[in-house]
Write an enzyme that holds these catalytic residues in place. Structure first.
Site, PDB file in Angstrom:
ATOM      1  CG  ASN A 220       0.812   5.581  -7.655  1.00 53.15           C
ATOM      2  OD1 ASN A 220       1.721   6.331  -7.989  1.00 53.15           O
ATOM      3  ND2 ASN A 220       0.807   4.999  -6.472  1.00 53.15           N
TER       4      ASN A 220
ATOM      5  CB  THR B 289      -2.962   4.019   0.750  1.00 52.39           C
ATOM      6  OG1 THR B 289      -2.900   4.876  -0.394  1.00 52.39           O
ATOM      7  CG2 THR B 289      -4.228   3.186   0.682  1.00 52.39           C
TER       8      THR B 289
ATOM      9  CG  LEU C  87      -1.988  -1.026   1.372  1.00 53.85           C
ATOM     10  CD1 LEU C  87      -2.747  -0.842   2.691  1.00 53.85           C
ATOM     11  CD2 LEU C  87      -2.956  -0.966   0.205  1.00 53.85           C
ATOM     12  CG  ASP C  88       0.537   4.270  -3.004  1.00 53.07           C
ATOM     13  OD1 ASP C  88       1.413   3.500  -3.441  1.00 53.07           O
ATOM     14  OD2 ASP C  88      -0.344   4.786  -3.712  1.00 53.07           O
ATOM     15  NE  ARG C  89       5.985   7.946   4.929  1.00 56.02           N
ATOM     16  CZ  ARG C  89       7.265   8.198   5.161  1.00 56.02           C
ATOM     17  NH1 ARG C  89       8.101   8.282   4.156  1.00 56.02           N
ATOM     18  NH2 ARG C  89       7.717   8.360   6.385  1.00 56.02           N
TER      19      ARG C  89
END
Length: 319
Positions: free
Chosen positions: A252, A158, A154-156
């Protein structure tokens, strides 16, 4: 799952004395009659008062047949072996921005908070706090040889549900069959503007620029195929809350596709957002359902919608 305790001390055999270092740390008592645990301990441990013994029991220092317990009224039977450790079990340190939802010998499922890296960034420092490093430390408290393996990220910024494997074989199995294994991967996204279509599907081919920003190509096969389904949960003049389901999982993907339809994710300056009304990225991985790689059973993990995501719909809008 037995968090917060190290593995129970193994039973000491009377015919084979334990090593001196182990004997210094624990002592075993054979049970010869049917009796509850607390009375047995009071009877067996000389020189210790009732309150001291209750404290030893409460701190997980007592094992019955090799299994740690704090149940003072556990019924013991002749032939049982009680082991009392002189040391308290090592406490597992609290995790930062991370909580474990499920763990077995094959996988760990966690809830990650916004702001925590899944794994180290390319320019990350050696002691950078990440989900990966914290979980590695967690499994190594039980056995120094234990490891965890990254399945997805997961993105930082998110938050939400993530899964890690506890062996390389399980990692490879999950990654190689990801599309078939994952049954649901649902996010909630707080986006800018009023999304007029109640539901929709966004399809494009994603590519990465030299500046490491993902973007859509609408020419077939010009990049990685990405499909995102959404439906509107709430809307106002300025914001919309969407349920987003991924058919593919590209880097993304949701952020790019929301920008494509003119409704960037709140707080996502990189992909066109102009607002930071909640002080973080408005993206949360709410549901992850998948076929367990070993048992073959369908397992489903769901989290609540972050309260911050509802904030724009509770306050009266400025005209």
């Amino acid at each position: 799952m037995n968090r917060g305790r190290k593995r129970p001390v193994s039973k000491v055999q009377s015919a084979q004395p334990a090593k001196a270092t182990q004997a210094d740390k624990s002592k075993s008592y054979p049970v010869t009659e049917s009796i509850e645990l607390l009375p047995f301990l009071i009877k067996s441990i000389s020189g210790a008062g009732r309150n001291v013994i209750k404290s030893i029991l409460a701190h997980g220092q007592v094992s019955v047949n090799g299994k740690s317990t704090t149940a003072y009224n556990m019924q013991l039977q002749p032939g049982d072996t009680i082991t009392v450790s002189k040391e308290r079990p090592q406490e597992k340190p609290p995790m930062e921005g991370l909580s474990i939802m499920f763990e077995d010998e094959h996988i760990i499922v966690v809830k990650k908070e916004a702001g925590l890296l899944s794994v180290s960034s390319d320019s990350g420092q050696e002691n950078e706090v990440t989900a990966y490093r914290q979980l590695m430390a967690h499994v190594r408290l039980e056995n120094a040889k234990n490891r965890i393996f990254i399945v997805h990220r997961l993105d930082r910024d998110t938050s939400g549900v993530m899964m890690f494997a506890k062996s390389e074989a399980v990692q490879q199995q999950l990654q190689n069959s990801w599309q078939d294994t994952v049954q649901e991967r649902i996010y909630v996204a707080l986006v800018e503007g009023a999304v007029k279509k109640e539901k929709g599907t966004i399809t494009s081919w994603l590519k990465e620029s030299k500046t490491l920003k993902m973007y859509s190509s609408f020419h077939a096969n010009d990049g990685l195929h990405a499909v995102t389904h959404y439906k509107v949960l709430r809307t106002s003049k300025s914001f919309s809350l969407l349920e987003v389901q991924l058919e593919t999982g590209r880097k993304n993907q949701i952020r790019v596709h929301m920008e494509d339809i003119g409704h960037p994710v709140v707080g996502d300056k990189k992909y066109g957002a102009r607002t930071r009304i909640i002080g973080r990225l408005g993206l949360h991985a709410r549901v992850l359902a998948f076929t367990h790689p070993i048992t073959g059973k369908l397992v489903r993990f769901e989290t609540d919608i972050p309260k911050l995501f509802l904030k724009p719909f509770q306050a009266p809008e400025q005209s």
